[in-house]
Design a protein around this motif. Structure first.
Motif, PDB file in Angstrom:
ATOM      1  N   UNK A  50       0.727  -1.381   0.107  1.00  0.00           N
ATOM      2  CA  UNK A  50      -0.027   0.006  -0.060  1.00  0.00           C
ATOM      3  C   UNK A  50       0.900   1.395  -0.086  1.00  0.00           C
ATOM      4  N   UNK A  51       1.795   1.257   0.850  1.00  0.00           N
ATOM      5  CA  UNK A  51       2.895   2.312   0.875  1.00  0.00           C
ATOM      6  C   UNK A  51       3.376   2.571  -0.543  1.00  0.00           C
ATOM      7  N   UNK A  52       4.032   1.627  -1.335  1.00  0.00           N
ATOM      8  CA  UNK A  52       4.631   1.655  -2.542  1.00  0.00           C
ATOM      9  C   UNK A  52       3.422   2.220  -3.799  1.00  0.00           C
ATOM     10  N   UNK A  53       2.232   1.616  -3.471  1.00  0.00           N
ATOM     11  CA  UNK A  53       1.294   1.973  -4.480  1.00  0.00           C
ATOM     12  C   UNK A  53       1.034   3.611  -4.467  1.00  0.00           C
ATOM     13  N   UNK A  54       1.050   3.990  -3.093  1.00  0.00           N
ATOM     14  CA  UNK A  54       0.920   5.468  -2.641  1.00  0.00           C
ATOM     15  C   UNK A  54       1.891   6.359  -3.393  1.00  0.00           C
ATOM     16  N   UNK A  55       3.120   5.895  -3.406  1.00  0.00           N
ATOM     17  CA  UNK A  55       4.293   6.592  -3.971  1.00  0.00           C
ATOM     18  C   UNK A  55       4.126   6.700  -5.371  1.00  0.00           C
ATOM     19  N   UNK A  56       3.806   5.498  -5.554  1.00  0.00           N
ATOM     20  CA  UNK A  56       3.877   5.259  -7.591  1.00  0.00           C
ATOM     21  C   UNK A  56       2.548   5.934  -8.036  1.00  0.00           C
ATOM     22  N   UNK A  57       1.459   5.948  -7.151  1.00  0.00           N
ATOM     23  CA  UNK A  57       0.135   6.521  -7.670  1.00  0.00           C
ATOM     24  C   UNK A  57      -0.561   5.778  -8.563  1.00  0.00           C
ATOM     25  N   UNK A  58      -0.265   4.188  -8.208  1.00  0.00           N
ATOM     26  CA  UNK A  58      -0.746   3.500  -9.249  1.00  0.00           C
ATOM     27  C   UNK A  58      -1.399   2.067  -8.597  1.00  0.00           C
ATOM     28  N   UNK A  59      -2.456   1.624  -9.038  1.00  0.00           N
ATOM     29  CA  UNK A  59      -2.979   0.140  -8.673  1.00  0.00           C
ATOM     30  C   UNK A  59      -2.663  -0.802  -9.397  1.00  0.00           C
ATOM     31  N   UNK A  60      -1.608  -0.621 -10.284  1.00  0.00           N
ATOM     32  CA  UNK A  60      -1.056  -1.612 -11.203  1.00  0.00           C
ATOM     33  C   UNK A  60      -0.439  -2.865 -10.516  1.00  0.00           C
ATOM     34  N   UNK A  61      -0.416  -4.102 -11.013  1.00  0.00           N
ATOM     35  CA  UNK A  61       0.266  -5.119 -10.160  1.00  0.00           C
ATOM     36  C   UNK A  61       1.911  -4.978 -10.538  1.00  0.00           C
ATOM     37  N   UNK A  62       2.322  -5.332  -9.329  1.00  0.00           N
ATOM     38  CA  UNK A  62       3.793  -5.514  -9.202  1.00  0.00           C
ATOM     39  C   UNK A  62       4.368  -6.238  -9.884  1.00  0.00           C
ATOM     40  N   UNK A  63       5.758  -6.029 -10.406  1.00  0.00           N
ATOM     41  CA  UNK A  63       6.769  -6.879 -10.674  1.00  0.00           C
ATOM     42  C   UNK A  63       7.640  -7.141  -9.466  1.00  0.00           C
ATOM     43  N   UNK A  64       7.881  -8.358  -9.388  1.00  0.00           N
ATOM     44  CA  UNK A  64       8.704  -8.745  -7.922  1.00  0.00           C
ATOM     45  C   UNK A  64       9.956  -9.535  -8.793  1.00  0.00           C
ATOM     46  N   UNK A  65      11.163  -9.285  -8.013  1.00  0.00           N
ATOM     47  CA  UNK A  65      12.404 -10.008  -8.571  1.00  0.00           C
ATOM     48  C   UNK A  65      13.324 -10.337  -7.395  1.00  0.00           C
ATOM     49  N   UNK A  66      14.054 -11.208  -7.601  1.00  0.00           N
ATOM     50  CA  UNK A  66      15.115 -11.790  -6.280  1.00  0.00           C
ATOM     51  C   UNK A  66      16.122 -12.808  -7.167  1.00  0.00           C
ATOM     52  N   UNK A  67      17.257 -12.683  -6.230  1.00  0.00           N
ATOM     53  CA  UNK A  67      18.358 -13.471  -6.453  1.00  0.00           C
ATOM     54  C   UNK A  67      18.936 -14.158  -5.322  1.00  0.00           C
TER      55      UNK A  67
END
Length: 246
Positions: free
Chosen positions: A100-117
């Motif tokens: 929710x915090x990051x959606x607020x920063x992005x101003x978007x309800x778009x689905x996230x990408x997630x990446x990891x190593x």
């Protein structure tokens, strides 16, 4: 490039947590660090340079967070029930607080990408498969996808829920999440060189499970010279990012 640093209290974890934001616009992309990694790993280890063209062009906005691996997965002397309980609290922190915090920063309800190593790849895959309404695309490099590598013979509901190789293997063919997985994008890659024995074994098992469930993942096994290390992760990320963002 626009870069922001934040330090905020987490109710889920009962402590302050730090994160960074890279970019001014675009699809939100959550980056999970390697085993025990911190929010600054993405930048300090040079992966920012690989993502930079997509960040600067406004195609993605990257969010980097801390792991708690040294209190959970990478803490073998700890009580396993407490370790996985704390890991689940970290997962709740991501889903209930970060998203929710990051959606607020992005101003978007778009689905996230997630990446990891490495271990971050396992956490990224778990987020993608547990929360397909939040995460629509994932890129997982050199991951092991079963909790048995980290918790041995200890099993409970939380180890199962955080072990995609296990819960996907038992997923019924009519599960409603399958359509969501198929409409998303999942990329998984592993080398066959040094320090990739367990990750190679697990990636092969995951590939078989995804094929049986008719989930059209992109899975690649790179050569015997490809090590479990940053120099190869740079190349893999650069290679797969255009497809991930297409």
């Amino acid at each position: 490039m626009q870069i922001e640093y934040h330090k905020e209290y987490s109710s889920c974890l009962g402590r302050d947590m730090e994160f960074k934001v890279y970019g001014h616009a675009g699809t939100p992309c959550l980056v999970i660090p390697c085993q025990g990694g911190k929010f600054y790993e993405f930048e300090d280890m040079g992966m920012l340079g690989i993502y930079a063209p997509y960040i600067e062009s406004g195609r993605i906005r990257v969010f980097t967070i801390d792991s708690l691996d040294y209190e959970t997965y990478a803490f073998p002397e700890g009580d396993p029930a407490q370790r996985i309980f704390k890991h689940e609290a970290w997962m709740n922190y991501i889903v209930q607080e970060c998203v929710p915090r990051f959606k607020g920063i992005a101003g978007s309800n778009e689905k996230f990408i997630v990446t990891g190593l490495s271990l971050g790849a396992m956490h990224a895959a778990t987020l993608f498969f547990r929360y397909p309404d939040i995460f629509g695309r994932a890129m997982c490099l050199s991951g092991a996808y079963t909790n048995e590598y980290f918790f041995g013979s200890f099993h409970n509901d939380l180890t199962y829920a955080n072990s995609p190789q296990q819960f996907l293997a038992n997923m019924p063919s009519d599960h409603p999440y399958l359509a969501k997985y198929r409409s998303g994008k999942f990329i998984m890659c592993v080398g066959q060189g040094a320090w990739e024995i367990e990750t190679l074994e697990s990636t092969r098992a995951m590939a078989d499970i995804l094929a049986r469930l008719s989930i059209g993942a992109r899975v690649e096994f790179w050569g015997k010279d490809v090590r479990h290390d940053w120099d190869w992760w740079y190349r893999q990320a650069e290679y797969f990012l255009p497809d991930l963002l297409a």
